[in-house]
Design a protein around this motif. Structure first.
Motif: not given
Length: 292
Positions: A23-25, A59-62, A64-68, A72-73
């Motif tokens: 929904e968000l990315i 998936i772009p790093a930005n 991935l940064g939105m996830l809880p 972890g990675p």
């Protein structure tokens, strides 16, 4: 080539990640599948969960940064040529939500043996297959409201159209307007309505309540908004403005820690909490317009 990105962890965190990825990315992932992992070393009740996200590119790093961050990675795999998106969607299964049975075409035979109103909703980038707790809670709420004399219904952020279609099944003579800010969602929703013999729904691409269809048909006896806490708070005055006196509002998509702020925003508009249900992580707010 298809890229599969996988996280493991608690189900509630993975549900939050799934909502963000779908929904968000921008663009959203092509498909996401939340599954219980097989692990013979743990009891079934404690089995870990996994979230698989399928994309053409990493998936772009930005995003991935939105996830809880507690997750972890993730683990990334480049998969061999095959329709992995279809494979992921086929694993979603049949969902019983209130009086409804939701299924994809691959599960039609299994769904036909279950009691309930059948809704065939194909999983794709439009949110709302019934597998997420927010959609499940909304369908459950609508089922309990089936006997109410509802004449006009608004579904904000309709996604796959599942809630508007469900409403049509319960209120065959009601005026139903369904909108979404995501343009590709609207033809998907309209196609789902045709598949499910749910005619007469007015579909429109719109941001919030800025819609000709909404203006032409307001006020509504029932407003449904299964979106996110931020937009729900921002839209509180607008949703109040299109809600009929004595009308009802169903809000979902918010997290438990956001519930008080969302409830307060609507209380300021004269929409008071009538009932809170859903899950501990994903509550649903049923609000009542109490003005005479």
């Amino acid at each position: 080539m298809t890229v599969r990105t996988t996280w493991t962890g608690p189900k509630e965190l993975l549900e939050q990640a799934e909502l963000i990825l779908t929904e968000l990315i921008d663009p959203p992932v092509d498909a996401a599948s939340l599954v219980r992992l097989d692990d013979a070393s743990v009891e079934a009740a404690d089995a870990p969960w996994g979230l698989h996200a399928y994309t053409e590119d990493p998936i772009p790093a930005n995003a991935l940064g939105m996830l809880p961050q507690e997750l972890g990675p993730p683990v990334r795999e480049d998969l061999e040529d095959r329709d992995w998106v279809a494979h992921a969607l086929e694993g979603l299964g049949v969902v019983k939500s209130g009086c409804f049975v939701l299924f994809g075409s691959h599960d039609a035979e299994k769904a036909s043996k279950m009691d309930g109103i059948k809704l065939q909703i194909e999983a794709n980038r439009a949110f709302g297959t019934g597998h997420h707790p927010t959609t499940h809670a909304c369908l459950d709420m609508l089922s309990d409201m089936a006997g109410l004399p509802v004449k006009k219904i608004l579904d904000l952020g309709t996604g796959s159209g599942v809630l508007a279609i469900a409403a049509r099944k319960l209120w065959p003579d009601a005026v139903i307007v369904a909108t979404d800010i995501d343009e590709p969602s609207i033809p998907i929703a309209a196609e789902n309505a045709e598949i499910n013999d749910a005619p007469g729904i007015i579909w429109e691409v719109a941001e919030g309540t800025a819609s000709a269809a909404i203006a032409d048909n307001a006020p509504f006896d029932l407003v449904i908004a299964n979106i996110l806490a931020g937009p729900l708070i921002e839209l509180a005055p607008d949703i109040r403005a299109v809600t009929a006196d004595g009308g009802r509002v169903i809000l979902a998509g918010l997290l438990d820690e956001q519930s008080d702020r969302v409830e307060a925003a609507y209380a300021d508009q004269g929409l008071d909490l009538a009932e809170k249900r859903g899950t501990d992580r994903w509550p649903l707010l049923h609000l009542k317009e109490g003005r005479a």
